[in-house]
Design a protein around this motif. Structure first.
Motif, short mmCIF file in Angstrom:
data_model
loop_
_atom_site.label_atom_id
_atom_site.label_comp_id
_atom_site.label_asym_id
_atom_site.label_seq_id
_atom_site.Cartn_x
_atom_site.Cartn_y
_atom_site.Cartn_z
N VAL A 58 0.86 -1.18 0.00
CA VAL A 58 0.00 0.00 0.00
C VAL A 58 0.89 1.23 0.00
CG1 VAL A 58 -1.76 1.26 1.28
CG2 VAL A 58 -1.79 -1.24 1.27
N THR A 59 0.70 2.11 -0.98
CA THR A 59 1.50 3.33 -1.06
C THR A 59 0.77 4.44 -0.31
OG1 THR A 59 2.40 2.65 -3.18
CG2 THR A 59 2.61 4.98 -2.62
N LEU A 60 1.48 5.07 0.62
CA LEU A 60 0.90 6.09 1.49
C LEU A 60 1.52 7.46 1.22
CD1 LEU A 60 1.19 3.96 4.74
CD2 LEU A 60 -0.86 4.26 3.34
N GLY A 61 0.76 8.50 1.44
CA GLY A 61 1.29 9.86 1.39
C GLY A 61 1.67 10.36 0.02
N THR A 62 1.04 9.86 -1.03
CA THR A 62 1.33 10.35 -2.38
C THR A 62 0.02 10.76 -3.05
OG1 THR A 62 1.12 8.17 -3.39
CG2 THR A 62 3.31 8.80 -2.64
N ALA A 63 0.13 11.50 -4.12
CA ALA A 63 -1.05 11.91 -4.88
C ALA A 63 -1.62 10.71 -5.62
CB ALA A 63 -0.68 13.01 -5.88
N TYR A 65 3.12 6.69 -7.87
CA TYR A 65 3.71 5.60 -7.11
C TYR A 65 5.06 6.05 -6.57
CZ TYR A 65 6.22 1.31 -6.09
OH TYR A 65 6.96 0.34 -5.45
N ALA A 66 5.31 5.80 -5.30
CA ALA A 66 6.61 6.10 -4.68
C ALA A 66 7.03 4.88 -3.87
CB ALA A 66 6.50 7.34 -3.80
N ALA A 67 8.03 4.18 -4.34
CA ALA A 67 8.48 2.95 -3.66
C ALA A 67 8.84 3.21 -2.20
CB ALA A 67 9.67 2.36 -4.41
N ALA A 68 9.43 4.37 -1.91
CA ALA A 68 9.84 4.68 -0.54
C ALA A 68 8.64 4.83 0.38
CB ALA A 68 10.68 5.95 -0.52
N ASN A 69 7.46 5.08 -0.17
CA ASN A 69 6.25 5.27 0.64
C ASN A 69 5.34 4.05 0.61
OD1 ASN A 69 7.32 7.78 0.86
ND2 ASN A 69 5.59 8.87 0.00
N THR A 70 5.86 2.92 0.16
CA THR A 70 5.03 1.73 0.04
C THR A 70 5.28 0.78 1.20
OG1 THR A 70 5.02 1.90 -2.36
CG2 THR A 70 4.45 -0.23 -1.44
N LEU A 71 4.21 0.49 1.93
CA LEU A 71 4.26 -0.49 3.01
C LEU A 71 4.00 -1.85 2.38
CD1 LEU A 71 4.35 -1.29 5.99
CD2 LEU A 71 1.91 -0.77 6.12
#
Length: 142
Positions: A20-25, A29-35
């Motif tokens: 689940v990608t958090l904190g992005t528009a 997709y932002a790998a660093a923000n993916t749990l």
């Protein structure tokens, strides 16, 4: 035909294999923000450098891993040592770097002590008492 990307099962559990990608528009997709990694369970500690090995009565060891961060809790009874303690068998090998990997704090009766995580395990430099004791700590993995 479409390709299944996620599922909500009959019990209401959302299953998302890619994370689940958090904190992005939306649509970004932002790998660093993916749990994409969560685990919890129990582990079996091994006690080194104890002159008397702690008893397993009432003892437990639990962990939670979220991404690269592992939190452990450990409780036991008994045991004695004349020097430092090494607890091995951690659920995941700590990532060792020049700045350390994490810190554990513990208590035995009225005494408090701390330890550091190394690739070898949880190292505690002070003596521990031979009654109920517990540790709680967090470290990172590679």
């Amino acid at each position: 035909t479409g390709v299944e990307r996620m599922r909500i099962d009959e019990n209401g559990h959302a299953i998302v294999p890619a994370g689940v990608t958090l904190g992005t528009a939306v649509g970004v997709y932002a790998a660093a923000n993916t749990l994409d990694d969560y685990e919890e369970g129990t582990w079996t500690p091994n006690f080194s450098a104890w002159t008397t090995t702690p008893a397993t009565y009432g003892a437990w060891a639990r962990y939670t891993k979220i991404g690269r961060v592992v939190s452990i809790q450990l409780r036991g009874y008994g045991g004695a040592n004349t020097a430092g303690i090494l607890i091995t068998g951690l659920p995941f090998t700590p990532y060792e770097n020049p700045y350390g990997t994490g810190l554990a704090v513990g208590s035995a009766g009225q005494a408090g002590f701390q330890g550091t995580f190394t690739a070898a395990g949880l190292a505690i430099s002070s003596n521990a008492a031979s009654y109920w004791w517990g540790f709680s700590g967090t470290y990172t993995v590679a």
